[in-house]
Design a protein around this motif. Structure first.
Motif, mmCIF file in Angstrom:
data_model
loop_
_atom_site.group_PDB
_atom_site.id
_atom_site.type_symbol
_atom_site.label_atom_id
_atom_site.label_comp_id
_atom_site.label_asym_id
_atom_site.label_seq_id
_atom_site.Cartn_x
_atom_site.Cartn_y
_atom_site.Cartn_z
ATOM 1 N N THR A 138 35.998 35.577 41.652
ATOM 2 C CA THR A 138 37.065 35.219 40.720
ATOM 3 C C THR A 138 36.644 35.595 39.306
ATOM 4 O OG1 THR A 138 37.783 33.391 42.128
ATOM 5 C CG2 THR A 138 38.496 33.355 39.834
ATOM 6 N N ILE A 139 37.498 36.357 38.632
ATOM 7 C CA ILE A 139 37.203 36.842 37.280
ATOM 8 C C ILE A 139 38.258 36.286 36.328
ATOM 9 C CG2 ILE A 139 36.823 38.885 35.846
ATOM 10 C CD1 ILE A 139 36.718 40.380 38.721
ATOM 11 N N THR A 140 37.845 35.614 35.305
ATOM 12 C CA THR A 140 38.762 35.077 34.302
ATOM 13 C C THR A 140 38.502 35.773 32.972
ATOM 14 O OG1 THR A 140 38.806 32.924 35.412
ATOM 15 C CG2 THR A 140 39.577 33.002 33.125
ATOM 16 N N THR A 141 39.566 36.329 32.403
ATOM 17 C CA THR A 141 39.425 37.034 31.127
ATOM 18 C C THR A 141 40.705 36.889 30.313
ATOM 19 O OG1 THR A 141 38.770 39.144 30.143
ATOM 20 C CG2 THR A 141 40.294 39.244 31.993
ATOM 21 N N ASP A 142 40.684 37.389 29.078
ATOM 22 C CA ASP A 142 41.886 37.292 28.245
ATOM 23 C C ASP A 142 42.797 38.491 28.525
ATOM 24 O OD1 ASP A 142 40.825 39.484 26.821
ATOM 25 O OD2 ASP A 142 39.795 38.159 25.421
ATOM 26 N N TYR A 143 44.008 38.411 28.001
ATOM 27 C CA TYR A 143 44.993 39.453 28.269
ATOM 28 C C TYR A 143 44.583 40.795 27.663
ATOM 29 C CZ TYR A 143 48.301 36.187 30.351
ATOM 30 O OH TYR A 143 48.904 35.278 31.189
ATOM 31 N N ALA A 144 43.839 40.766 26.585
ATOM 32 C CA ALA A 144 43.438 42.000 25.924
ATOM 33 C C ALA A 144 42.546 42.855 26.821
ATOM 34 C CB ALA A 144 42.718 41.683 24.619
ATOM 35 N N ARG A 145 41.738 42.208 27.672
ATOM 36 C CA ARG A 145 40.809 42.941 28.542
ATOM 37 C C ARG A 145 41.309 43.042 29.978
ATOM 38 N NH1 ARG A 145 38.165 40.279 24.672
ATOM 39 N NH2 ARG A 145 36.503 41.372 23.554
ATOM 40 N N PHE A 146 42.433 42.423 30.263
ATOM 41 C CA PHE A 146 42.945 42.385 31.630
ATOM 42 C C PHE A 146 43.258 43.787 32.150
ATOM 43 C CE2 PHE A 146 46.876 42.128 34.294
ATOM 44 C CZ PHE A 146 46.261 41.686 35.447
ATOM 45 N N GLN A 147 43.905 44.621 31.349
ATOM 46 C CA GLN A 147 44.284 45.948 31.817
ATOM 47 C C GLN A 147 43.057 46.816 32.092
ATOM 48 O OE1 GLN A 147 47.565 46.759 32.592
ATOM 49 N NE2 GLN A 147 46.388 48.330 33.690
ATOM 50 N N LEU A 149 40.223 45.717 33.165
ATOM 51 C CA LEU A 149 39.746 45.232 34.461
ATOM 52 C C LEU A 149 40.580 45.800 35.599
ATOM 53 C CD1 LEU A 149 38.025 43.366 36.254
ATOM 54 C CD2 LEU A 149 39.673 41.537 35.752
ATOM 55 N N GLN A 150 41.906 45.746 35.454
ATOM 56 C CA GLN A 150 42.788 46.244 36.515
ATOM 57 C C GLN A 150 42.574 47.735 36.758
ATOM 58 O OE1 GLN A 150 45.195 44.200 38.442
ATOM 59 N NE2 GLN A 150 43.545 42.940 37.610
ATOM 60 N N ASN A 151 42.398 48.483 35.690
ATOM 61 C CA ASN A 151 42.164 49.917 35.837
ATOM 62 C C ASN A 151 40.881 50.192 36.624
ATOM 63 O OD1 ASN A 151 44.479 50.429 34.382
ATOM 64 N ND2 ASN A 151 43.401 50.806 32.441
ATOM 65 N N TYR A 152 39.857 49.399 36.332
ATOM 66 C CA TYR A 152 38.584 49.573 37.037
ATOM 67 C C TYR A 152 38.744 49.242 38.526
ATOM 68 C CZ TYR A 152 33.791 48.982 38.566
ATOM 69 O OH TYR A 152 32.617 49.089 39.271
ATOM 70 N N LEU A 153 39.400 48.139 38.825
ATOM 71 C CA LEU A 153 39.576 47.726 40.218
ATOM 72 C C LEU A 153 40.343 48.786 41.010
ATOM 73 C CD1 LEU A 153 40.453 43.939 39.752
ATOM 74 C CD2 LEU A 153 38.221 44.956 40.256
ATOM 75 N N GLN A 154 41.400 49.324 40.404
ATOM 76 C CA GLN A 154 42.197 50.346 41.081
ATOM 77 C C GLN A 154 41.408 51.636 41.275
ATOM 78 O OE1 GLN A 154 45.852 50.794 38.863
ATOM 79 N NE2 GLN A 154 46.442 48.645 39.163
ATOM 80 N N ALA A 155 40.672 52.044 40.252
ATOM 81 C CA ALA A 155 39.916 53.290 40.330
ATOM 82 C C ALA A 155 38.811 53.234 41.373
ATOM 83 C CB ALA A 155 39.325 53.624 38.958
ATOM 84 N N HIS A 156 38.270 52.025 41.610
ATOM 85 C CA HIS A 156 37.166 51.874 42.552
ATOM 86 C C HIS A 156 37.613 51.236 43.868
ATOM 87 C CE1 HIS A 156 35.065 52.548 38.750
ATOM 88 N NE2 HIS A 156 34.043 52.955 39.483
ATOM 89 N N HIS A 157 38.919 51.131 44.051
ATOM 90 C CA HIS A 157 39.504 50.654 45.320
ATOM 91 C C HIS A 157 38.951 49.288 45.735
ATOM 92 C CE1 HIS A 157 41.159 54.674 45.638
ATOM 93 N NE2 HIS A 157 39.951 55.182 45.488
ATOM 94 N N ILE A 158 38.827 48.398 44.766
ATOM 95 C CA ILE A 158 38.407 47.029 45.048
ATOM 96 C C ILE A 158 39.624 46.245 45.540
ATOM 97 C CG2 ILE A 158 37.371 44.935 44.107
ATOM 98 C CD1 ILE A 158 35.509 47.356 44.111
ATOM 99 N N GLN A 159 39.451 45.500 46.604
ATOM 100 C CA GLN A 159 40.579 44.756 47.192
ATOM 101 C C GLN A 159 41.004 43.607 46.283
ATOM 102 O OE1 GLN A 159 39.743 43.015 51.025
ATOM 103 N NE2 GLN A 159 41.809 42.214 51.262
ATOM 104 N N LEU A 160 42.235 43.679 45.808
ATOM 105 C CA LEU A 160 42.785 42.627 44.946
ATOM 106 C C LEU A 160 43.513 41.608 45.808
ATOM 107 C CD1 LEU A 160 43.583 41.471 42.150
ATOM 108 C CD2 LEU A 160 45.593 42.990 42.236
#
Length: 213
Positions: A138-147, A149-160
């Motif tokens: 579980t990762i908790t962050t602010d909205y400024a860094r959320f995108q 994080l999402q870009n990294y997860l998608q690029a590395h095919h991490i299961q959301l």
């Protein structure tokens, strides 16, 4: 043991060799009690058969093994069944091979080949699965860094698994347990330390194994 193979659905195969019929049933069993119940069930179903031979292996490292020739010459039934399960690297599994005698003796070598062949055919009739240990993070962050994080997860095919939106964003992902430590360090650096990570439960998942028998 680094890799764990098993089956998730039962398998069944029938071979006829010199008028003798060999019926193999295999199923996943995770305890001695489950194995005994399966053997008893098959034996009751095929109570008219001359032989109901079996082998079972239970535990990640086959801590419990049992086999029985059930009236066949010693070493001609239970051992071939067991060795076939082991050659396929299967765990937590029980196989019962029923034989209806056709009147023609097969000899020691013939029996071994028949019991081995019936077991192998039943394995081929099901799907072998690989068990993997996955862990949630579980990762908790602010909205400024959320995108970011999402870009990294998608690029590395991490299961959301999910995103929860409140005053911050809480993202839950799942990945192989042995990758969690490195992943956590990478995400901490990615977010410049402006986030919190918490490792969660480890759970088994099963995926089809690409094996050549």
């Amino acid at each position: 043991m680094t890799t764990y193979y098993t089956i998730t659905t039962p398998g069944k195969a029938t071979l006829t060799i010199k008028k003798s019929t060999f019926i193999c049933r295999i199923t996943r069993t995770t305890s001695q009690e489950e194995a005994a119940a399966f053997i008893e069930k098959v034996s009751a179903t095929e109570h008219k058969a001359r032989h109901n031979c079996f082998a079972t292996v239970i535990g990640d490292n086959d801590q419990f093994q049992r086999m029985n020739d059930n009236g066949e010459p010693s070493g001609t039934a239970g051992a071939p069944i067991l060795s076939t399960l082991q050659q396929h690297h299967l765990h937590d599994i029980t196989a019962v091979v029923t034989r209806y005698f056709g009147g023609i003796k097969l000899g020691t070598g013939g029996l071994i080949r028949a019991y081995r062949g019936a077991t192998s055919a039943a394995i081929d009739a099901t799907t072998i699965m690989t068990r993997r240990s996955q862990q949630t993070v579980t990762i908790t962050t602010d909205y400024a860094r959320f995108q970011v994080l999402q870009n990294y997860l998608q690029a590395h095919h991490i299961q959301l698994l999910k995103n929860d939106y409140t005053t911050t964003v809480t993202t839950t992902v799942a990945l192989p347990a042995d990758q969690v430590s490195a992943f956590s360090q990478t995400i901490t650096n990615l977010l410049s330390g402006q986030g919190t990570l918490q490792a969660g439960e480890i759970r088994p998942t099963y995926v089809p194994a690409n094996l050549t028998h």
